[in-house]
Design an enzyme around this catalytic site. Structure first.
Site, PDB file in Angstrom:
ATOM      1  N   ARG A   1       0.842  -1.195   0.000  1.00  0.00           N
ATOM      2  CA  ARG A   1       0.000   0.000   0.000  1.00  0.00           C
ATOM      3  C   ARG A   1       0.881   1.250   0.000  1.00  0.00           C
ATOM      4  O   ARG A   1       2.099   1.158   0.173  1.00  0.00           O
ATOM      5  CB  ARG A   1      -0.911   0.001   1.249  1.00  0.00           C
TER       6      ARG A   1
ATOM      7  N   LYS B   1       2.156   1.758   7.155  1.00  0.00           N
ATOM      8  CA  LYS B   1       2.570   0.904   8.278  1.00  0.00           C
ATOM      9  C   LYS B   1       3.407   1.686   9.284  1.00  0.00           C
ATOM     10  O   LYS B   1       3.977   2.738   8.974  1.00  0.00           O
ATOM     11  CB  LYS B   1       3.402  -0.271   7.771  1.00  0.00           C
TER      12      LYS B   1
ATOM     13  N   TYR C   1      -0.416   4.271  10.593  1.00  0.00           N
ATOM     14  CA  TYR C   1      -0.705   3.281  11.629  1.00  0.00           C
ATOM     15  C   TYR C   1       0.548   3.120  12.475  1.00  0.00           C
ATOM     16  O   TYR C   1       1.667   3.061  11.933  1.00  0.00           O
ATOM     17  CB  TYR C   1      -1.043   1.910  11.005  1.00  0.00           C
TER      18      TYR C   1
ATOM     19  N   HIS D   1       0.338   1.192  16.008  1.00  0.00           N
ATOM     20  CA  HIS D   1       0.199  -0.015  16.849  1.00  0.00           C
ATOM     21  C   HIS D   1       1.326  -0.085  17.880  1.00  0.00           C
ATOM     22  O   HIS D   1       2.095  -1.051  17.932  1.00  0.00           O
ATOM     23  CB  HIS D   1       0.176  -1.287  15.974  1.00  0.00           C
TER      24      HIS D   1
ATOM     25  N   GLU E   1      -4.963   4.357  13.988  1.00  0.00           N
ATOM     26  CA  GLU E   1      -5.854   3.411  14.670  1.00  0.00           C
ATOM     27  C   GLU E   1      -6.493   3.966  15.932  1.00  0.00           C
ATOM     28  O   GLU E   1      -7.411   3.343  16.460  1.00  0.00           O
ATOM     29  CB  GLU E   1      -5.120   2.093  14.985  1.00  0.00           C
TER      30      GLU E   1
ATOM     31  N   VAL F   1     -10.482 -13.672  11.118  1.00  0.00           N
ATOM     32  CA  VAL F   1     -10.054 -12.301  10.811  1.00  0.00           C
ATOM     33  C   VAL F   1      -9.499 -11.642  12.075  1.00  0.00           C
ATOM     34  O   VAL F   1      -8.597 -10.808  12.026  1.00  0.00           O
ATOM     35  CB  VAL F   1     -11.235 -11.477  10.243  1.00  0.00           C
ATOM     36  N   ALA F   2     -10.011 -12.053  13.228  1.00  0.00           N
ATOM     37  CA  ALA F   2      -9.577 -11.456  14.503  1.00  0.00           C
ATOM     38  C   ALA F   2      -8.193 -11.954  14.939  1.00  0.00           C
ATOM     39  O   ALA F   2      -7.768 -11.697  16.068  1.00  0.00           O
ATOM     40  CB  ALA F   2     -10.613 -11.743  15.586  1.00  0.00           C
TER      41      ALA F   2
ATOM     42  N   ASP G   1      -5.419 -10.828  14.285  1.00  0.00           N
ATOM     43  CA  ASP G   1      -4.492  -9.748  14.673  1.00  0.00           C
ATOM     44  C   ASP G   1      -4.644  -9.389  16.152  1.00  0.00           C
ATOM     45  O   ASP G   1      -3.816  -8.689  16.712  1.00  0.00           O
ATOM     46  CB  ASP G   1      -4.668  -8.520  13.773  1.00  0.00           C
TER      47      ASP G   1
END
Ligand SMILES: NC(=O)c1ccc[n+]([C@@H]2O[C@H](COP(=O)([O-])OP(=O)(O)OC[C@H]3O[C@@H](n4cnc5c(N)ncnc54)[C@H](O)[C@@H]3O)[C@@H](O)[C@H]2O)c1
Length: 369
Positions: free
Chosen positions: A15, A75, A94, A96, A118, A267-268, A270
């Site tokens: 991306r 990222k 992002y 995190h 986020e 999907v969860a 992460d």
């Protein structure tokens, strides 16, 4: 403001922080944009596309970090990126940070102002810069399930929608938030039989109205999960308890009751995943089998479709990015939603939850400091 867009360097990240279309919006608002050569290669955007949109192309990321007042990325910065950030420079991406003390230390040492996609909020209490990626992951989850159900992939050899005279697949979605809704939408569109479980009854009511009878909704007691998993061809894990690890809602025992060749898409993953048998996988090797059940547990699903994902992310970040570019740090102090996104400022962590996760303090005067 001078806005810089380096090429993403995290492995398998295709991306880009600003697409050419978004660069055009920044340029029209009077900002100058510097883009690293080939930054858009992963989405098929050439340097010429960026030039036409009004950007200047730089040969190296070093030039971008040196020139820009604000860096826009996707990222979290890697070590060789955060070491180039400087005092007063803004980075919008992002982050995190909670599970990443090294990066937190690097950002604090740089003196930069780091705004994390986020944790930016909206007026409804949602996370508007996280939602587009959940939309992508939710929709992709059904494509992934459909592929894994094929016999050649080890699946049961059934088509999600069936055909006239043959029943469709049963898809069970656990968690009816953004991911779950978009998964259900795709599954319904393909003609599958869909059940959504969510522990929020108001949310189940909304889903019932939204799908006008095309999905079944169910409250997720252990008994209900057992019954639904037993009968399912596909189970999508889409729960989120904000700030916490995902609850393990589907045990190995429940999984054993499923027919061989059925598929689970966690999907969860992460957030640790909601199946007892889940472990993170990559796009290079997305699936594995436990007790005959195919598991798809890719932790960065939107990375599979970087063009759609970059555009969706850019749509959501644009108004915030433009506000920062026009007003500088004042945009953060004036907008409580951008303020919620502020994670690091002048050497301090400025987000309470992030600070707590890192075992650091978050002084109330951190912004003024
Ligand atoms: N793998 C990826 O690439 C990827 C991409 C995007 C999002 N995600 C992850 O997908 C998950 C879901 O994200 P989202 O944006 O849909 O979150 P969301 O907050 O919109 O929805 C989560 C839903 O889960 C429900 N829920 C919570 N606990 C539950 C329980 N015990 N039983 C049933 N339902 C429960 C909530 O009521 C809520 O409706 C998150 O972990 C997110 O990080 C993963």
């Amino acid at each position: 403001m001078r806005v810089g867009v380096p090429k993403e360097i995290k492995i398998h990240e295709y991306r880009v922080g600003l697409t050419p279309g978004t660069v055009r919006e920044y340029a029209a608002a009077g900002h100058s944009v510097v883009v690293e050569t080939n930054a858009g290669a992963g989405i098929g955007a050439t340097d010429e596309d960026y030039r036409k949109a009004g950007a200047v192309i730089a040969d190296t990321a070093t030039e971008i970090f040196a020139a820009a007042d604000m860096i826009v990325k996707v990222k979290e910065p890697q070590a060789r990126e955060w070491s180039q950030l400087r005092e007063g420079q803004i980075i919008f991406t992002y982050l995190h940070l909670a599970p990443d003390p090294e990066q937190a230390k690097g950002l604090m040492a740089s003196g930069c102002t780091a705004i994390a996609y986020e944790t930016v909020t909206d007026a409804k209490g949602g996370l508007p810069l996280l939602a587009p990626m959940s939309e992508v992951a939710g929709r992709l989850s059904i494509e992934a399930a459909g592929s894994a159900l094929k016999r050649s992939a080890g699946g049961r050899g059934i088509l999600l929608g069936g055909v006239p005279g043959v029943v469709p697949a049963r898809v069970v979605v656990i968690g009816g938030g953004v991911v779950g809704t978009h998964a259900a939408r795709m599954a319904v569109g393909l003609g599958a039989e869909v059940t959504i479980l969510d522990r929020s009854i108001p949310r189940l009511r909304e889903l019932d109205e939204l799908f006008t009878g095309r999905v079944r909704t169910r409250f997720p007691t252990t008994e209900a999960i057992e019954q639904e998993v037993f009968a399912a061809d596909v189970v999508i894990g889409a729960v989120l308890v904000p700030g916490a690890s995902a609850p393990k809602l589907v045990t190995r025992e429940m999984l054993k009751s499923m027919r061989r060749g059925s598929v689970v898409v966690d999907v969860a993953i992460d957030q640790g995943g909601c199946f007892e048998t889940s472990r993170p996988t990559t796009h290079a090797d997305p699936t594995y089998e436990v007790d005959g059940i195919i598991h798809y547990c890719v932790a960065n699903m939107p990375g599979a479709v970087p063009l759609t994902s970059s555009q969706a992310l850019n749509n959501a970040t644009l108004p915030f990015g433009l506000a920062i570019a026009s007003q500088g740090f004042a945009a953060v102090t004036q907008d409580p939603h951008l303020r919620a996104g502020l994670n690091v400022h002048r050497g301090r962590i400025t987000n309470k939850a992030v600070a707590e996760s890192l075992g650091l303090s978050c002084p109330p005067d951190a912004i003024a400091a």
